[in-house]
Design a protein around this motif. Structure first.
Motif, PDB file in Angstrom:
ATOM      1  N   ARG A  30       0.862  -1.179   0.000  1.00  0.00           N
ATOM      2  CA  ARG A  30       0.000   0.000   0.000  1.00  0.00           C
ATOM      3  C   ARG A  30       0.900   1.230   0.000  1.00  0.00           C
ATOM      4  O   ARG A  30       1.808   1.342   0.815  1.00  0.00           O
ATOM      5  N   ILE A  31       0.617   2.138  -0.920  1.00  0.00           N
ATOM      6  CA  ILE A  31       1.417   3.351  -1.084  1.00  0.00           C
ATOM      7  C   ILE A  31       0.528   4.556  -0.790  1.00  0.00           C
ATOM      8  O   ILE A  31      -0.603   4.630  -1.262  1.00  0.00           O
ATOM      9  N   SER A  32       1.047   5.510  -0.008  1.00  0.00           N
ATOM     10  CA  SER A  32       0.294   6.721   0.314  1.00  0.00           C
ATOM     11  C   SER A  32       0.524   7.797  -0.729  1.00  0.00           C
ATOM     12  O   SER A  32       1.653   8.036  -1.165  1.00  0.00           O
ATOM     13  N   PHE A  33      -0.569   8.447  -1.129  1.00  0.00           N
ATOM     14  CA  PHE A  33      -0.539   9.595  -2.034  1.00  0.00           C
ATOM     15  C   PHE A  33      -1.327  10.712  -1.359  1.00  0.00           C
ATOM     16  O   PHE A  33      -2.352  10.459  -0.722  1.00  0.00           O
ATOM     17  N   TRP A  34      -0.867  11.983  -1.509  1.00  0.00           N
ATOM     18  CA  TRP A  34      -1.553  13.137  -0.941  1.00  0.00           C
ATOM     19  C   TRP A  34      -1.842  14.152  -2.031  1.00  0.00           C
ATOM     20  O   TRP A  34      -1.005  14.432  -2.891  1.00  0.00           O
ATOM     21  N   ALA A  47       3.509  -6.168  -5.398  1.00  0.00           N
ATOM     22  CA  ALA A  47       4.845  -5.861  -4.878  1.00  0.00           C
ATOM     23  C   ALA A  47       5.844  -5.567  -5.992  1.00  0.00           C
ATOM     24  O   ALA A  47       6.752  -4.755  -5.820  1.00  0.00           O
ATOM     25  N   ASP A  48       5.673  -6.191  -7.148  1.00  0.00           N
ATOM     26  CA  ASP A  48       6.637  -5.998  -8.233  1.00  0.00           C
ATOM     27  C   ASP A  48       6.134  -5.008  -9.296  1.00  0.00           C
ATOM     28  O   ASP A  48       6.760  -4.853 -10.327  1.00  0.00           O
ATOM     29  N   ALA A  49       5.017  -4.321  -9.039  1.00  0.00           N
ATOM     30  CA  ALA A  49       4.451  -3.377 -10.021  1.00  0.00           C
ATOM     31  C   ALA A  49       5.163  -2.037  -9.955  1.00  0.00           C
ATOM     32  O   ALA A  49       5.680  -1.636  -8.913  1.00  0.00           O
ATOM     33  N   ALA A  50       5.185  -1.345 -11.084  1.00  0.00           N
ATOM     34  CA  ALA A  50       5.743   0.008 -11.123  1.00  0.00           C
ATOM     35  C   ALA A  50       4.747   0.956 -10.460  1.00  0.00           C
ATOM     36  O   ALA A  50       3.560   0.940 -10.764  1.00  0.00           O
ATOM     37  N   ILE A  51       5.227   1.784  -9.548  1.00  0.00           N
ATOM     38  CA  ILE A  51       4.371   2.711  -8.818  1.00  0.00           C
ATOM     39  C   ILE A  51       4.305   4.028  -9.602  1.00  0.00           C
ATOM     40  O   ILE A  51       5.340   4.597  -9.928  1.00  0.00           O
TER      41      ILE A  51
END
Length: 112
Positions: A30-34, A47-51
């Motif tokens: 899980r990645i946080s974006f603001w 886990a291996d996807a480009a963010i």
């Protein structure tokens, strides 16, 4: 009598229930974006996807970035323009007067 429907409560195409029958799920992160309004969005990625660098905020629609202190600027919203406003962008007043005079002359000649 139940009517003889043996698969009642199931939907067409439903697979087996439970994790064991479906196999293992991919590892997730899980990645946080603001966004500029400080809304936090936490989408889940493999886990291996480009963010991605930006993500659309589901609360306000603004672009959201991964750095909480330096959020992407909100998009500049252009006001609605009328047809006349677009015409005025393309023509100056002198051209407009000439086009109007030509149109009026055509109408007057068609009416006589």
């Amino acid at each position: 009598m139940a009517g003889g429907n043996a698969i009642r409560g199931s939907r067409v195409g439903a697979g087996p229930m439970g994790e064991a029958e479906r196999g293992e799920t991919a590892a997730r992160q899980r990645i946080s974006f603001w966004c500029a309004n400080q809304h936090e969005t936490r989408p889940s990625f493999a886990a291996d996807a480009a963010i991605p660098d930006t993500w659309d905020c589901p609360s306000c629609g603004y672009p959201a970035g991964r750095d909480r202190e330096n959020t992407p600027a909100p998009p500049k919203i252009e006001p609605y323009k009328t047809h006349l406003a677009y015409v005025r962008e393309r023509r100056n007043e002198k051209d407009g007067e000439a086009i109007l005079a030509e149109a009026l002359a055509k109408l007057r000649s068609a009416g006589s």
